[in-house]
Write a protein that holds these residues in place. Sequence first.
Motif, PDB file in Angstrom:
ATOM      1  N   MET A 161       0.705  -1.555  -0.192  1.00 13.71           N
ATOM      2  CA  MET A 161      -0.138  -0.083  -0.206  1.00 13.71           C
ATOM      3  C   MET A 161       0.983   1.250   0.088  1.00 13.71           C
ATOM      4  SD  MET A 161      -3.143  -1.438  -0.461  1.00 13.71           S
ATOM      5  CE  MET A 161      -3.709  -0.009   0.086  1.00 13.71           C
ATOM      6  N   CYS A 162       1.999   1.402   0.427  1.00 13.04           N
ATOM      7  CA  CYS A 162       2.774   2.333   0.375  1.00 13.04           C
ATOM      8  C   CYS A 162       3.764   2.525  -1.571  1.00 13.04           C
ATOM      9  CB  CYS A 162       4.055   1.970   1.094  1.00 13.04           C
ATOM     10  SG  CYS A 162       3.202   2.252   3.365  1.00 13.04           S
ATOM     11  N   ARG A 163       3.156   1.757  -1.973  1.00 12.31           N
ATOM     12  CA  ARG A 163       3.870   2.350  -3.307  1.00 12.31           C
ATOM     13  C   ARG A 163       3.856   3.507  -4.229  1.00 12.31           C
ATOM     14  NH1 ARG A 163       1.928  -0.639  -7.043  1.00 12.31           N
ATOM     15  NH2 ARG A 163       4.441  -0.224  -8.631  1.00 12.31           N
ATOM     16  N   LYS A 164       4.519   3.685  -4.709  1.00 12.69           N
ATOM     17  CA  LYS A 164       5.377   4.630  -4.841  1.00 12.69           C
ATOM     18  C   LYS A 164       4.460   6.181  -4.343  1.00 12.69           C
ATOM     19  CE  LYS A 164       1.993   3.114  -9.486  1.00 12.69           C
ATOM     20  NZ  LYS A 164       0.509   3.014  -9.794  1.00 12.69           N
ATOM     21  N   ASN A 165       5.589   6.524  -3.667  1.00 17.07           N
ATOM     22  CA  ASN A 165       5.269   7.418  -2.739  1.00 17.07           C
ATOM     23  C   ASN A 165       6.944   8.264  -2.422  1.00 17.07           C
ATOM     24  OD1 ASN A 165       6.109   8.394   0.564  1.00 17.07           O
ATOM     25  ND2 ASN A 165       3.683   7.888   0.785  1.00 17.07           N
ATOM     26  N   THR A 205      -2.867  -4.627  -8.069  1.00 12.13           N
ATOM     27  CA  THR A 205      -3.204  -4.438  -6.056  1.00 12.13           C
ATOM     28  C   THR A 205      -3.612  -5.649  -5.238  1.00 12.13           C
ATOM     29  OG1 THR A 205      -5.723  -4.039  -7.038  1.00 12.13           O
ATOM     30  CG2 THR A 205      -4.529  -1.801  -6.962  1.00 12.13           C
ATOM     31  N   VAL A 206      -3.515  -4.801  -3.841  1.00  9.25           N
ATOM     32  CA  VAL A 206      -3.417  -6.325  -3.754  1.00  9.25           C
ATOM     33  C   VAL A 206      -4.956  -6.282  -2.830  1.00  9.25           C
ATOM     34  CG1 VAL A 206      -3.270  -6.918  -0.423  1.00  9.25           C
ATOM     35  CG2 VAL A 206      -1.331  -6.110  -1.980  1.00  9.25           C
ATOM     36  N   ASN A 207      -5.805  -7.491  -2.663  1.00  4.89           N
ATOM     37  CA  ASN A 207      -7.078  -7.837  -2.400  1.00  4.89           C
ATOM     38  C   ASN A 207      -7.428  -8.417  -0.985  1.00  4.89           C
ATOM     39  OD1 ASN A 207      -7.929  -7.525  -5.145  1.00  4.89           O
ATOM     40  ND2 ASN A 207      -7.453  -9.647  -6.147  1.00  4.89           N
ATOM     41  N   GLU A 208      -8.224  -8.206  -0.193  1.00  6.45           N
ATOM     42  CA  GLU A 208      -9.035  -8.067   0.599  1.00  6.45           C
ATOM     43  C   GLU A 208      -8.482  -9.941   1.297  1.00  6.45           C
ATOM     44  OE1 GLU A 208     -12.373  -6.867   1.950  1.00  6.45           O
ATOM     45  OE2 GLU A 208     -12.083  -4.588   2.387  1.00  6.45           O
ATOM     46  N   GLY A 209      -8.320 -10.349   1.983  1.00  5.75           N
ATOM     47  CA  GLY A 209      -8.696 -11.682   3.075  1.00  5.75           C
ATOM     48  C   GLY A 209      -6.404 -12.267   1.850  1.00  5.75           C
ATOM     49  N   GLU A 218       4.279 -13.865  -5.117  1.00  4.69           N
ATOM     50  CA  GLU A 218       3.653 -13.395  -7.007  1.00  4.69           C
ATOM     51  C   GLU A 218       5.070 -12.095  -7.582  1.00  4.69           C
ATOM     52  OE1 GLU A 218       1.314 -15.138  -8.295  1.00  4.69           O
ATOM     53  OE2 GLU A 218       0.684 -16.386  -6.587  1.00  4.69           O
ATOM     54  N   VAL A 219       4.758 -11.733  -6.785  1.00  6.75           N
ATOM     55  CA  VAL A 219       5.876 -10.752  -7.309  1.00  6.75           C
ATOM     56  C   VAL A 219       7.181 -10.993  -7.806  1.00  6.75           C
ATOM     57  CG1 VAL A 219       6.885  -8.743  -7.391  1.00  6.75           C
ATOM     58  CG2 VAL A 219       4.727  -8.308  -5.832  1.00  6.75           C
ATOM     59  N   LYS A 220       7.646 -11.725  -6.226  1.00  7.78           N
ATOM     60  CA  LYS A 220       8.957 -12.755  -6.767  1.00  7.78           C
ATOM     61  C   LYS A 220       8.712 -13.738  -7.945  1.00  7.78           C
ATOM     62  CE  LYS A 220      12.183 -16.043  -4.883  1.00  7.78           C
ATOM     63  NZ  LYS A 220      12.559 -16.208  -3.452  1.00  7.78           N
TER      64      LYS A 220
END
Length: 472
Positions: A161-165, A205-209, A218-220
């Motif tokens: 959630m802190c990306r692009k900061n 984006t990160v989904n709930e759960g 998944e990014v790796k």
Amino acid sequence: MTQAGKDRKSRIAEKLFENSLTTKLITNLLVSVLPLLQEYVKLFESGTPLIHKLHDKQFELIKSFLACFMKPEVLASLGDSTKKMMGLDIKKKCYHLPISSVFVGVKAKELIASAPKSQYDKIKSFRNNIMKAYVACSEALQKKMPIDNVFLKCVSSVDPMCRKNSLALELMKKLPQLVTNILLPKEKELFDLEVRKYHVDSLYTVNEGVSIDEWWVEVKKTGKYPLLSKMVCALLTCFHCPKVESSFSVMNNIISASSTRMNIPTFSAIQSIKYHLFAENKTSVAYFAKKDFLHEHVDKKLVENLRSSCRAYQDEKNKKMEQKQKQINKPHKQKEKLLSKEAARKLCANAAKKQRIRHKKNILKIKDKTNDLPRHSRDNVVPTTMSGIKQIDTNEDCVKTLASTENKHAEDANTSFIEEKSVKDRSPPKQGVKRVNGDLLPTKATQIKKRKETTSLTIKEMFQRVRNNNAK
């Protein structure tokens, strides 16, 4: 217990707990305030990795607790600055809310409103104690919560959630400096480029759960950020839940009274196997089970380890036996036995006694020799006196040192005496003096001459006096 005792017990309990206003106020206060702390504890008891939220949750906890008794404008002026929060003077009364506005909970507030005037003193002391308790608890949180920890701040930047900061970018670039055992020195520059690329690229984006470790897996898999994924996955393995206590229980199961001499590599291997079995929730047979023994792939390393385990154990056992035998056969230097206090004291006393006897003999010899000298030579000889021996140290070396010192003094005195006598013996006698048994005595002619001079001088003096008297 008799019926009278039961009645007495019920009356005491009723007065202490049921009808006591102070007890009811304290219990209701705890019921209302403790959930603030309980929520923080429960959050980090979960099994999912939450190290990236640790810094933010600690800051929120302190701020929400201070809001119970401090003015809102004071907390608003702090903002999100951890330095201001750590430097806040909580004891300042100008920062506190009025006593009537301090948070006590709904039920406690109702009890205070419905209390009779006769209970006013109890209510007043209760409010004063509440303020002291809030201040003390807030100071403890301020000291113990590491809200100014740089590492926790940087770890919070791995949250998707802190990306692009820009702030998250700067914090993430500091991770190789704080965690130095993950990347090689030549990989740090590539890590910096991957971090910049990560904050620019568009990812799902990160989904709930979905937990953070699953998202980073998944990014790796994309292969875009190998070094960044390696660093983040290493940080997310830092667990903080009851698994810490479970690891100690696993250790207790391995190390028992019969396995206290286990090596560290052996213990580490057993603990790793138990951890993998526990994570898969399978037994060892089920974990390594094969459906088709003939055609399925064989783990060559596992087979090699199984075959060589007995040989490795025997080699290690023989090595330990050889080391033990070397220690047994090694010639040990016999340590000199230390004297006891009584033996050392006796030894010191005997040595001092022998030295006194030896010194007395030396003094008697010196006196005998000085009696043979003339009177004027005797006066120049100064006999040595024995210095007082203080038995301070009972060490044998001290006794030997004292004895050698006294012998040296006696020898010096004898040497000086002999040298003086030999010099006087060699000097030639004066005119009118003869040597008799080593003494210098005047001759008879010298003695007669002295007598005549004395007599003649006396007669002359008498005649001179008579002449002087007649002239007067």
